[in-house]
Design an enzyme around this catalytic site. Structure first.
Site, PDB file in Angstrom:
ATOM      1  N   LYS A 120       0.867  -0.993  -0.309  1.00 47.16           N
ATOM      2  CA  LYS A 120       0.103   0.187   0.194  1.00 47.16           C
ATOM      3  C   LYS A 120       1.457   1.559   0.039  1.00 47.16           C
ATOM      4  O   LYS A 120       2.621   1.685   0.171  1.00 47.16           O
ATOM      5  CB  LYS A 120      -0.973  -0.135   1.498  1.00 47.16           C
ATOM      6  CG  LYS A 120      -2.221   1.166   1.348  1.00 47.16           C
ATOM      7  CD  LYS A 120      -3.278   0.178   0.179  1.00 47.16           C
ATOM      8  CE  LYS A 120      -4.256   1.064   0.100  1.00 47.16           C
ATOM      9  NZ  LYS A 120      -5.918  -0.048  -0.559  1.00 47.16           N
TER      10      LYS A 120
HETATM   11  N1  GLU Z   1      -7.731   0.015  -3.338  1.00 48.51           N
HETATM   12  C1  GLU Z   1      -8.155  -0.878  -3.919  1.00 48.51           C
HETATM   13  C2  GLU Z   1      -7.883  -2.080  -2.163  1.00 48.51           C
HETATM   14  O1  GLU Z   1      -7.882  -1.603  -1.692  1.00 48.51           O
HETATM   15  C3  GLU Z   1      -7.887  -1.853  -5.008  1.00 48.51           C
HETATM   16  C4  GLU Z   1      -6.032  -2.436  -4.994  1.00 48.51           C
HETATM   17  C5  GLU Z   1      -5.559  -2.752  -6.221  1.00 48.51           C
HETATM   18  O2  GLU Z   1      -6.672  -2.962  -6.673  1.00 48.51           O
HETATM   19  O3  GLU Z   1      -4.206  -3.320  -6.376  1.00 48.51           O
HETATM   20  O4  GLU Z   1      -8.468  -3.252  -2.194  1.00 48.51           O
END
Ligand code: GLU
Length: 430
Positions: A120
């Site tokens: 993240k």
């Molecule tokens: N931000 C989204 C989540 O928390 C998508 C993450 C992604 O597609 O890598 O799942």
């Protein structure tokens, strides 16, 4: 003031509620690790991030002054594949938030069984008060700073709170310029013209509706005519509103950061989107009455969908939730203490790591398409997405029965078991 109800807490639950997302992720991990009887060294490994990078991001603002933003990129675990996870722009971003969200990405990818680890990123900023040019310069410089940590085989960012397909286009362009060739697979959630996938934009909502259908079947609540309240009207909340309405469910309340609206007859999703585009909020939409976010969370309805940020259902309001099913579109909307209260009160919670995994699932499809230089039709994407979501739901139900755990714990047990198996099978180098 809300009355605070204390559920009989399991012995390992800390006496005080802690809202730190990383501490919450660790607590959830510890509870699942106990069921799985994980070895202590493996436990220690899986409850801490693999890599943490903090960067200073200098940006020339429109007024000519330079501001230094703080950004992070965290790899939580990469035993099952490259790191995967969104990039968040928000004033409340903190290292512990990014660490917690990265851990949830590891478990989320494992819950739906796609070959990614968890990562993240975040930048502490207020995107609502920045121009497009400032956001572009900040994004590009952030990419330069985290360059050693990202790449199609290393870690693939994606949209999250207040980042979108345009942000992903800047990431793809900056990374490609720095490595000297077009590298679409470095990021997902791109515009279609740059190798984005059909169906990615509404994938989280589509996955959410699929698990809502499964949850309704399990709990014998007909989705048709079910009443739904959605907290948060961003990409996920607004798409979910439309998809549920298409299935003849009735979305009776929606909200955004400024407040919410209610209509017993059901809210028209298209009108709500148009109204929000025009005014910046859903508040004041004609034909609705006003309600606060707190009132929305306490509304009597069949399905409650928190689709905004963490920690909206806590010990302070868990005893007021009147929905029969909770489906977590946001990451981390319910604290572990609140979750105990909901469970004791018979409210069925579909946890974030399953409920909102549709987004990362279609991110995986996008990455696969980019690596094959090929693209799928929207119906191929949607049908594969639904199959994965329904299979994951069934896998969590099996884990629930096998471990005599409740549904959220079962999702964590399933996911952590899969990551633990990958880590131990690979072994530890050297
Ligand atoms: N931000 C989204 C989540 O928390 C998508 C993450 C992604 O597609 O890598 O799942």
């Amino acid at each position: 003031m809300a009355t605070v109800t204390r559920a009989p807490l399991p012995t390992r639950m800390p006496p005080r509620e802690d809202l730190n997302p990383f501490h919450i992720a660790q607590l959830q991990f510890d509870m699942a690790a106990e069921f799985l009887k994980l070895d202590p060294a493996l436990r220690q490994l899986l409850r801490t991030p693999r890599r943490v990078l903090e960067v200073a991001v200098p940006v020339e603002m429109d007024n000519g002054q330079t501001r230094i933003f703080t950004g992070y990129r965290v790899h939580h675990n990469v035993a099952r594949g490259p790191g995967k996870g969104g990039l968040r722009y928000h004033p409340n971003v903190s290292l512990d938030e990014v660490k917690g969200l990265a851990a949830w990405m590891s478990w989320k990818c494992a819950t739906v069984n796609i070959p990614f680890g968890g990562a993240k990123g975040g930048v502490i900023c207020d995107p609502k008060r920045m121009s497009k040019g400032e956001l572009e310069r900040m994004t590009r410089r952030y990419v330069c700073e985290i360059l050693p940590l990202i790449g199609p085989e290393i870690d693939i960012p994606a949209p999250d709170v207040y980042t979108d397909s345009q942000t992903m286009a800047w990431i793809m362009d900056t990374y490609s310029a720095l490595v000297g060739h077009a590298a679409p697979a470095v990021v997902t959630g791109k515009p279609i013209s740059l190798g984005g996938s059909q169906g990615r934009k509404e994938a989280t909502a589509r996955g959410l509706v699929a698990v809502a259908e499964e949850a309704c079947k399990l709990k014998r609540i007909p989705l048709r005519s079910a009443t739904i309240a959605i907290q948060g009207f961003g990409n996920v909340g607004s798409s979910a509103c439309r998809l549920f309405t298409e299935r003849k469910a009735k979305v009776v309340a929606i909200s955004d950061s400024r407040g919410g609206v209610y209509s017993g007859r059901g809210i028209d999703p298209l009108r709500a989107c148009r109204y929000k585009d025009r005014t910046g909020t859903v508040v004041g939409m004609p034909g609705t009455s006003r309600l606060s976010n707190d009132e929305l969370l306490a509304l009597k309805c069949d399905i409650l969908i928190p689709a905004a940020l963490e920690n909206v259902i806590t010990l302070a309001n868990a005893d007021q939730v009147k929905a029969r099913i909770l489906i977590e579109a946001a990451n981390g909307p319910t604290t572990p203490h609140a979750d105990e209260v909901l469970h004791r009160r018979g409210i069925f919670a579909v946890p974030d790591i399953l409920a909102n995994a549709g987004g990362v699932t279609v991110s995986y499809f996008e990455w696969v398409q980019n690596r094959q230089s090929y693209s799928w039709t929207e119906s191929e994407v949607n049908s594969q997405l639904e199959a994965i979501m329904r299979r994951a739901f069934a896998d969590v139900v099996s884990a629930m029965q096998k471990y005599h755990a409740h549904f959220r714990q079962a999702a964590h047990i399933l996911a952590i078991g899969r990551v633990a198996e990958a880590a131990t099978t690979r072994g530890f180098f050297p």
